[in-house]
Design an enzyme around this catalytic site. Structure first.
Site, PDB file in Angstrom:
ATOM      1  N   LYS A  16       2.524   8.639   5.004  1.00  0.00           N
ATOM      2  CA  LYS A  16       3.946   8.402   4.723  1.00  0.00           C
ATOM      3  C   LYS A  16       4.288   8.734   3.267  1.00  0.00           C
ATOM      4  CE  LYS A  16       3.672   4.037   5.924  1.00  0.00           C
ATOM      5  NZ  LYS A  16       2.219   4.007   6.250  1.00  0.00           N
ATOM      6  N   ARG A  89       8.816  -3.311   8.250  1.00  0.00           N
ATOM      7  CA  ARG A  89       7.469  -3.496   8.778  1.00  0.00           C
ATOM      8  C   ARG A  89       7.410  -4.605   9.813  1.00  0.00           C
ATOM      9  NH1 ARG A  89       4.540  -1.177   4.267  1.00  0.00           N
ATOM     10  NH2 ARG A  89       2.287  -1.169   4.542  1.00  0.00           N
ATOM     11  N   ARG A 123      -8.960   7.422  -0.554  1.00  0.00           N
ATOM     12  CA  ARG A 123      -7.697   7.622  -1.271  1.00  0.00           C
ATOM     13  C   ARG A 123      -7.840   7.273  -2.749  1.00  0.00           C
ATOM     14  NH1 ARG A 123      -2.111   5.094   0.870  1.00  0.00           N
ATOM     15  NH2 ARG A 123      -3.199   3.098   0.667  1.00  0.00           N
ATOM     16  N   ARG A 156      -6.907   1.737  -5.043  1.00  0.00           N
ATOM     17  CA  ARG A 156      -6.139   0.518  -4.843  1.00  0.00           C
ATOM     18  C   ARG A 156      -7.040  -0.641  -4.431  1.00  0.00           C
ATOM     19  NH1 ARG A 156      -0.991   2.158  -1.221  1.00  0.00           N
ATOM     20  NH2 ARG A 156      -1.562   0.151  -0.313  1.00  0.00           N
ATOM     21  N   ARG A 167      -5.392  -4.668   7.503  1.00  0.00           N
ATOM     22  CA  ARG A 167      -4.071  -4.036   7.437  1.00  0.00           C
ATOM     23  C   ARG A 167      -3.743  -3.334   8.751  1.00  0.00           C
ATOM     24  NH1 ARG A 167      -5.189  -0.605   2.495  1.00  0.00           N
ATOM     25  NH2 ARG A 167      -3.136   0.351   2.752  1.00  0.00           N
TER      26      ARG A 167
HETATM   27  P1  ADP Z   1       0.230   1.764   2.822  1.00  0.00           P
HETATM   28  O1  ADP Z   1       0.936   2.903   2.136  1.00  0.00           O
HETATM   29  O2  ADP Z   1      -1.239   1.872   2.704  1.00  0.00           O
HETATM   30  O3  ADP Z   1       0.721   1.525   4.216  1.00  0.00           O
HETATM   31  P2  ADP Z   1       1.938   0.109   1.223  1.00  0.00           P
HETATM   32  O4  ADP Z   1       1.819   0.647  -0.152  1.00  0.00           O
HETATM   33  O5  ADP Z   1       3.116   0.506   2.035  1.00  0.00           O
HETATM   34  O6  ADP Z   1       0.599   0.442   2.007  1.00  0.00           O
HETATM   35  O7  ADP Z   1       1.886  -1.487   1.205  1.00  0.00           O
HETATM   36  C1  ADP Z   1       0.899  -2.188   0.482  1.00  0.00           C
HETATM   37  C2  ADP Z   1       1.063  -3.677   0.736  1.00  0.00           C
HETATM   38  O8  ADP Z   1       2.338  -4.122   0.230  1.00  0.00           O
HETATM   39  C3  ADP Z   1       1.072  -4.101   2.205  1.00  0.00           C
HETATM   40  O9  ADP Z   1      -0.232  -4.277   2.724  1.00  0.00           O
HETATM   41  C4  ADP Z   1       1.864  -5.422   2.131  1.00  0.00           C
HETATM   42  O10 ADP Z   1       1.060  -6.480   1.623  1.00  0.00           O
HETATM   43  C5  ADP Z   1       2.913  -5.112   1.078  1.00  0.00           C
HETATM   44  N1  ADP Z   1       4.159  -4.552   1.680  1.00  0.00           N
HETATM   45  C6  ADP Z   1       4.651  -3.299   1.499  1.00  0.00           C
HETATM   46  N2  ADP Z   1       5.792  -3.136   2.196  1.00  0.00           N
HETATM   47  C7  ADP Z   1       6.022  -4.304   2.846  1.00  0.00           C
HETATM   48  C8  ADP Z   1       7.028  -4.761   3.748  1.00  0.00           C
HETATM   49  N3  ADP Z   1       8.031  -3.962   4.135  1.00  0.00           N
HETATM   50  N4  ADP Z   1       6.919  -6.027   4.226  1.00  0.00           N
HETATM   51  C9  ADP Z   1       5.922  -6.845   3.841  1.00  0.00           C
HETATM   52  N5  ADP Z   1       4.938  -6.475   3.014  1.00  0.00           N
HETATM   53  C10 ADP Z   1       4.979  -5.215   2.506  1.00  0.00           C
HETATM   54  P1  ADP Z   2       0.477   6.066   3.609  1.00  0.00           P
HETATM   55  O1  ADP Z   2       1.566   6.150   2.587  1.00  0.00           O
HETATM   56  O2  ADP Z   2       0.987   6.232   5.016  1.00  0.00           O
HETATM   57  O3  ADP Z   2      -0.395   4.869   3.448  1.00  0.00           O
HETATM   58  P2  ADP Z   2      -0.769   8.275   2.105  1.00  0.00           P
HETATM   59  O4  ADP Z   2       0.305   9.304   1.997  1.00  0.00           O
HETATM   60  O5  ADP Z   2      -1.067   7.452   0.914  1.00  0.00           O
HETATM   61  O6  ADP Z   2      -0.474   7.334   3.411  1.00  0.00           O
HETATM   62  O7  ADP Z   2      -2.098   9.008   2.615  1.00  0.00           O
HETATM   63  C1  ADP Z   2      -3.286   8.286   2.827  1.00  0.00           C
HETATM   64  C2  ADP Z   2      -4.490   9.146   2.396  1.00  0.00           C
HETATM   65  O8  ADP Z   2      -4.633  10.248   3.305  1.00  0.00           O
HETATM   66  C3  ADP Z   2      -4.334   9.764   1.004  1.00  0.00           C
HETATM   67  O9  ADP Z   2      -5.603   9.807   0.380  1.00  0.00           O
HETATM   68  C4  ADP Z   2      -3.811  11.183   1.282  1.00  0.00           C
HETATM   69  O10 ADP Z   2      -4.237  12.107   0.273  1.00  0.00           O
HETATM   70  C5  ADP Z   2      -4.475  11.497   2.621  1.00  0.00           C
HETATM   71  N1  ADP Z   2      -3.630  12.324   3.509  1.00  0.00           N
HETATM   72  C6  ADP Z   2      -2.273  12.302   3.640  1.00  0.00           C
HETATM   73  N2  ADP Z   2      -1.870  13.176   4.582  1.00  0.00           N
HETATM   74  C7  ADP Z   2      -2.980  13.769   5.089  1.00  0.00           C
HETATM   75  C8  ADP Z   2      -3.231  14.763   6.099  1.00  0.00           C
HETATM   76  N3  ADP Z   2      -2.222  15.300   6.813  1.00  0.00           N
HETATM   77  N4  ADP Z   2      -4.510  15.102   6.348  1.00  0.00           N
HETATM   78  C9  ADP Z   2      -5.536  14.532   5.657  1.00  0.00           C
HETATM   79  N5  ADP Z   2      -5.371  13.595   4.683  1.00  0.00           N
HETATM   80  C10 ADP Z   2      -4.125  13.216   4.395  1.00  0.00           C
END
Ligand code: ADP
Ligand code: ADP
Ligand code: ZN
Length: 210
Positions: A16, A89, A123, A156, A167
């Protein structure tokens, strides 16, 4: 024409954030990542950050009311459209969002659990500009600086195997129900997150008519 109002849905690690950065650059939308906003609150040790830190480190969700307050004011300033990344979420968050604004599209990026674990353990993120990297496909082991800004790359706190598994469980229980929620409202579009990131981007731009 006013800008598009878009939500990205999907498990942690689906891509995302990676896609959001490119889509907002191309379409001029406001990027709102609740995860990035919360990490900023934690780094600045604000009251919200202090409340959120423990929850985030365990991979649980920050309470709905805190998240909705954090996002509401920022949305009202988004006159040229927005891309919500990591919000809503929960169904309660989605209902609150529906009371604030209509949406044009919800893009669901899917990724199976084993691939989520693989991607998130590899990551790395830039402390300076937030650029996202991955040790398995675009970062060499010896690289420690961001290519865009020279900032420090870090892992992270919540990208550890036990927290990643939790998660994903939280995603399945609390967030996956939003797939049906938005499907019923005829807003849902699905993209296979296993594809390469260029293919995922092309598919998203096609969905958004860009
Ligand atoms: P990822 O990109 O790996 O899905 P995020 O950066 O979106 O993770 O979120 C990291 C953490 O921040 C989540 O595990 C949660 O604890 C918190 N968080 C982020 N967005 C929300 C939301 N919309 N509602 C509740 N908690 C959130
Ligand atoms: P999210 O925001 O959904 O948690 P990220 O954009 O942070 O996801 O991506 C999670 C990990 O996967 C990062 O290390 C990123 O570089 C990698 N990644 C993202 N898109 C792809 C893809 N299409 N194929 C392989 N790896 C990817
Ligand atoms: Zn950087």
């Amino acid at each position: 024409m006013p800008g598009k109002r878009v939500v990205f849905l999907g498990p942690p690690g689906a891509g995302k954030g990676t896609q959001a950065k490119q889509v907002v650059a191309k379409l001029g939308l406001l990027h709102l990542s609740t995860g990035d906003l919360l990490r900023d609150e934690v780094a600045r040790k604000t009251e919200l950050g202090e409340k959120a830190k423990g929850v985030m480190d365990r991979g649980e969700l920050v309470p709905d009311a805190l998240i909705i307050d954090m996002i509401r004011g920022r949305l009202s300033g988004a006159r040229n459209g927005f891309l919500l990344d990591g919000f809503p979420r929960t169904v309660a968050q989605a209902e609150a969002l529906a009371g604030i604004t209509d949406l044009d599209a919800v893009v669901n990026i899917s990724l199976p659990r084993d691939e989520v674990v693989r991607r998130l353990t590899a990551r790395r993120v830039c402390r300076g500009c937030g650029a996202i990297y991955n040790l398995t496909f675009n970062l060499a082991a010896e690289e420690s600086k961001c290519r865009a800004c020279g900032g420090e790359l870090y892992q992270r706190d919540d990208d550890r195997p036990a927290v990643i598994e939790n998660r994903y469980d939280v995603y399945e229980k609390s967030t996956a129900p939003l797939i049906a929620f938005y499907s019923r409202r005829s807003l849902l579009h699905s993209v296979d997150g296993r594809l390469g990131s260029d293919a995922v981007l092309a598919e998203i731009l096609r969905i958004l008519g860009a």
